[in-house]
Design an enzyme around this catalytic site. Structure first.
Site, short mmCIF file in Angstrom:
data_model
loop_
_atom_site.label_atom_id
_atom_site.label_comp_id
_atom_site.label_asym_id
_atom_site.label_seq_id
_atom_site.Cartn_x
_atom_site.Cartn_y
_atom_site.Cartn_z
N HIS A 85 0.94 -1.28 0.03
CA HIS A 85 -0.31 -0.15 -0.29
C HIS A 85 0.80 1.54 -0.02
CE1 HIS A 85 -4.61 -1.20 0.68
NE2 HIS A 85 -3.80 -2.65 1.33
N LYS A 132 -8.97 13.81 3.91
CA LYS A 132 -7.63 12.83 3.48
C LYS A 132 -7.12 12.98 4.78
CE LYS A 132 -6.57 13.77 -0.31
NZ LYS A 132 -6.95 12.63 -1.40
N ARG A 133 -6.20 11.92 5.81
CA ARG A 133 -5.22 12.27 6.35
C ARG A 133 -4.90 13.41 6.38
NH1 ARG A 133 -4.98 7.67 10.90
NH2 ARG A 133 -3.46 9.33 11.74
N LYS A 162 0.78 14.72 1.56
CA LYS A 162 -1.16 14.98 0.96
C LYS A 162 -0.70 16.07 0.60
CE LYS A 162 -2.66 10.58 2.54
NZ LYS A 162 -3.34 9.80 2.13
N THR A 184 -8.23 6.39 -2.80
CA THR A 184 -9.76 6.27 -3.14
C THR A 184 -10.44 7.66 -2.93
OG1 THR A 184 -10.18 5.05 -1.41
CG2 THR A 184 -9.59 3.62 -2.71
N LYS A 215 -14.18 8.65 -5.50
CA LYS A 215 -15.36 8.72 -4.69
C LYS A 215 -15.94 10.60 -5.02
CE LYS A 215 -13.92 6.28 -1.06
NZ LYS A 215 -13.58 6.30 0.66
#
Length: 838
Positions: free
Chosen positions: A373, A564-565, A570, A672, A676
């Site tokens: 992952h 998101k985290r 990110k 993911t 969405k």
């Protein structure tokens, strides 16, 4: 609104008079007989439990029949092992999959209750951190919907991912006591309790190897039904809870320590107490290793038991020879967290079943498969040998032997290449010897997959290059997907209905049919309907924001969302720099016709991750200044969304216009959340990273806002060197934003509050925020321009929705089934409990 909602038909199931009447009867029965004797004293929670139990009644018969069906047919079974299952709420999802939503809505309405209010009482099952745990939940839905005999195995954490409170702009963690009111969806199965051993020592005897003097903890299983979509299949998620055995430390009683002995039971039971709150970060704590072994040891006992006695309700052993295990069992390791399944299955086969090493190893490698992952080095699990030696001495011996044989093979293939042996060893040398769990997974599995095409290519080219050269046949790609049941039908019924009116509702089972929407891309009525649904979702979410955040939202503004985290890779900081740049531009030219934006950022920071917590503090600080500036007014608002979780995602994603997927190219394995947003009619601004690459392929790159460096550019920059100061000195808007952060403009009471962020961005930013700043700002200008043309914007939205077919977890799971597990998915319905059996 309620009447309109109750009129929606197809995607929510029919509300037949009979159904509604039965549901009301059962609701009252549960309310009176299992919850409260006097309806006048019933609380909202009592009503929720009555509704949950009424819906659960519809699951139980299907659940039993599904298990009978599996025992009769004796199919190959797949076991999905994961330390995380981020399930969210269950009630509405169950109603969707059983086609009960309209009938339940009507029944509760007739009883004078509000369905949405009752749904809001349910706690999220937050047994995961982010993408990895939520993926596992989507996979369970798809495996049931595709008729696969599948089981999810994990830990029933007493406390899931912490609840996030924002206090004075800072994240504060609170324990998530999600089980305090009970959980109507689970069933304890004490008859399947299993012992799990720790510590002790290994004895090599003429009769074989014995692991002795161990401490025993019992694993108590709790089963949760997992319904497929309208096919009467109900699979099982089994989560283990740690219990101390009755005699735990009670020998101390003889010396008067009875009270202490009973209190010490907590030490054993701590194993399933709390989820480690790290996403993409490895924390080498003994308790975590205990959790990893606990789930694996309990699960493998269950797998072997079920394999040996494959007759419904029978405990008789019908198979004694484990050599056929790979024909009947597939074990999928969700990242390296359940990697101990490999040495544990070896231990069972060698020490209990007395197989030869070669036979045992053949069984293990044909049974296990591994999903990687992440490529971030800080996320890769490397366990110190000392810890292993103490906690799992037999497993360490087995790992050493696996490694010896593995290195012997490599040495034969590459004589004299000692550097390669060092790189490929399962044991990493250094100040402290460590076991590399990813290497163990690769060597012990027949298939290794990444979770997006670009990610799978990267692991073959870099992270696992040596292993790929030796065993290229093992390496595969399985691009992630999401379940359209939860992430469209359930959370966005208005949009699901608009789509069904144009192309029928079979797309819910076969998301590839969304491409049929392309026929309607210029159809004014579809453009109007999709825009209308989005606006309704935005109005609803605006009301939610005003209630919870006391901020007046302009519902006609662009909803620009990054949830998101919180992690440096990110790049929430890049988003933050855009906010400041936009703010400065509006201040400079207040009379210009700006595209109004409401920028929302949400996500949790790991409690020990200082930089991530400071990023949250910066976002809230910028929001405080921007939101109270009268010059800016409602043209720019910044909101940090507190306590982002599955249930909040279900509210915000349908209301979003712009989805921010802006990680440095080569760092996000898949994503993911990006899928969405795409499915729910938001446009993506993003880098060519993770699944964004395939999203751009499916929808057409011209229908996404792609910017910034590609993987090759990042690699080239790593070689030549990244100089943040060059960008800082060259780009005036960037310099201004950084000077404002550094000078205390956003933290007037503490000027140096953000010095660590400033220092990191200027001098040691691994994720190269400044290198993509210019391209990002230009791309955001394009977004603002297009948003002023609603018709063209919505046409682009339709292209995106039509391109979503690939990103169904049904497609992902079908590929796992056929290409890794050797199973065939099926869309056939099994008979319902009240149907005659064939």
């Amino acid at each position: 609104y309620a009447i309109e909602k109750r009129k929606q038909i197809s995607v929510r199931g029919l509300a037949g008079v009979e159904n509604v009447s039965d549901l009301k009867t059962n609701f009252n029965r549960h309310l009176h007989f299992t919850l409260v004797k006097d309806r006048n004293v019933a609380t909202k929670r009592d009503y929720y439990f009555a509704l949950a139990n009424t819906v659960r009644d519809h699951l139980v018969g299907r659940w039993i029949r599904t298990q009978q069906h599996y025992y009769e047919k004796d199919p190959k079974r797949v076991y999905y092992l994961s330390l995380e299952f981020y399930m969210g709420r269950t009630l509405q999802n169950t109603m969707v999959n059983l086609a009960l939503e309209n009938a339940c809505d009507e029944a509760t309405y007739q009883l004078g209750l509000d369905m949405e209010e009752l749904q809001d009482i349910e706690e999220d099952a937050g047994l995961g951190n982010g993408g990895l745990g939520r993926l596992a939940a989507c996979f369970l839905d798809s495996m049931a919907s595709l008729g696969l005999a599948a089981y999810g195995y994990g830990i029933r954490y007493e406390f899931g991912i912490f609840n996030q409170k924002i206090v004075n702009g800072w994240q504060v963690e609170e324990a998530d006591d999600w089980l305090r009111y009970g959980n109507p969806w689970e069933k304890a199965r004490p008859e399947y309790m299993r012992p799990v051993h720790f510590y002790g020592r290994v004895e090599h005897t003429p009769e074989g190897v014995k692991w002795v003097d161990t401490q025993v903890v019992l694993a108590l299983p709790y089963d949760t039904p997992v319904p497929g979509y309208r096919n009467n299949v109900v699979n099982t998620m089994r989560l283990w809870s740690a219990k101390a055995p009755c005699d735990f430390n009670l020998k101390d009683f003889n010396v008067g320590g009875y009270i202490q002995a009973v209190l010490d039971r907590n030490l054993a039971e701590n194993i399933s107490r709390v989820l480690y709150p790290n996403d993409n970060f490895f924390e080498g704590k003994e308790l975590r290793l205990k959790q990893e072994y606990f789930v694996v040891a309990a699960t493998l006992q269950d797998i072997v038991r079920r394999f040996k006695s494959s007759k419904f309700g029978s405990t008789e052993v019908v198979r004694v020879d484990l050599s056929t295990l790979p024909d009947k069992v597939a074990i999928q390791l969700n990242d390296t967290h359940p990697a101990l399944a490999i040495p544990e299955l070896m231990r069972i086969l060698l020490d209990t079943e007395h197989q030869t090493w070669e036979k045992a190893w053949d069984i293990v490698t044909r049974t296990c498969a591994y999903t990687n992952h992440t490529v971030l080095p800080e996320a890769l699990e490397r366990w110190p040998i000392d810890l292993f030696q103490n906690l799992l001495p037999r497993h360490l011996e087995i790992i050493f032997e696996i490694n010896r044989r593995h290195l012997e093979r490599i040495a034969n293939l590459y004589p004299g290449d000692h550097d390669r042996l060092r790189r490929m060893s399962l044991v990493e040398e250094g100040d402290q010897k460590k076991i590399n769990m990813a290497h163990l997974c690769i060597v012990g599995s027949h298939a290794v997959n990444g979770v997006a095409r670009i990610h799978s290519d990267i692991i073959k080219a870099t992270l696992f290059k040596d292993f790929y050269e030796v065993d290229p046949h093992k390496f595969q790609n399985k691009t992630n997907g999401i379940t359209p049941r939860r992430w469209l039908v359930m959370c966005n019924p208005g949009l699901a209905e608009v789509i069904a009116e144009r192309i029928g509702e079979d797309y819910i089972r076969d998301l590839g049919q969304l491409k049929n929407l392309l026929e309607f891309v210029d159809d004014d009525s579809l453009i109007r309907d999709i825009a209308k649904v989005k606006q309704e979702n935005k109005l609803k979410f605006s009301a939610y924001l005003e209630e919870h955040y006391k901020v007046k939202i302009n519902p006609n503004s662009m909803f620009d969302v990054q949830v998101k985290r919180i992690h440096e890779y990110k790049r929430q900081l890049l988003n933050c720099l855009h906010i400041i740049t936009l703010y400065n531009r509006i201040k400079k030219e207040p009379n210009k016709n700006w595209t109004p934006r409401t920028i929302m950022i949400g996500g949790k920071a790991a409690p020990g991750y200082h930089t991530a917590k400071l990023i949250i503090r910066l976002i809230t600080a910028v929001g405080d200044i921007v939101n109270h500036d009268e010059v800016v007014g409602d043209r720019l608002k910044v909101i940090f969304l507190e306590n982002y979780k599955v249930t909040l995602a279900e509210k915000i994603i349908p209301a979003s216009d712009l989805s921010e997927q802006i990680s440095t190219a080569g760092t996000e394995a898949s994503g993911t959340g990006n899928m969405k947003f795409m499915l729910n009619g938001a446009l993506t601004i993003g880098t060519m990273d993770g699944a964004n690459v395939e999203m751009a392929e499916e929808a057409g790159e011209e229908n996404l806002f792609i910017f910034g460096m590609r993987v090759d550019d990042v690699d080239a920059m790593d070689k030549s060197g990244y100089d943040a100061m060059e960008y800082y000195n060259r780009i005036p808007e960037l310099k201004l934003a950084m000077d404002q952060i550094a000078g205390g403009y956003f933290s007037p009471d503490q000027h140096d509050l953000f010095k660590d962020i400033v220092n990191m961005l200027l001098h040691h930013d691994r994720f190269k925020v400044f290198a993509d700043y210019e391209a990002y700002i230009k791309c955001q200008d394009k977004v603002s321009a297009l948003y002023k043309n609603p018709k063209e914007w919505t046409k682009m939205v339709i292209h995106n929705i039509a391109g979503c077919g690939k990103f169904s977890s049904d497609r992902t799971i079908s590929q796992y089934a056929r290409e890794i597990w050797g199973m065939e998915p099926s869309l056939e319905r099994i008979p319902a409990p009240d149907d005659p059996r064939q």
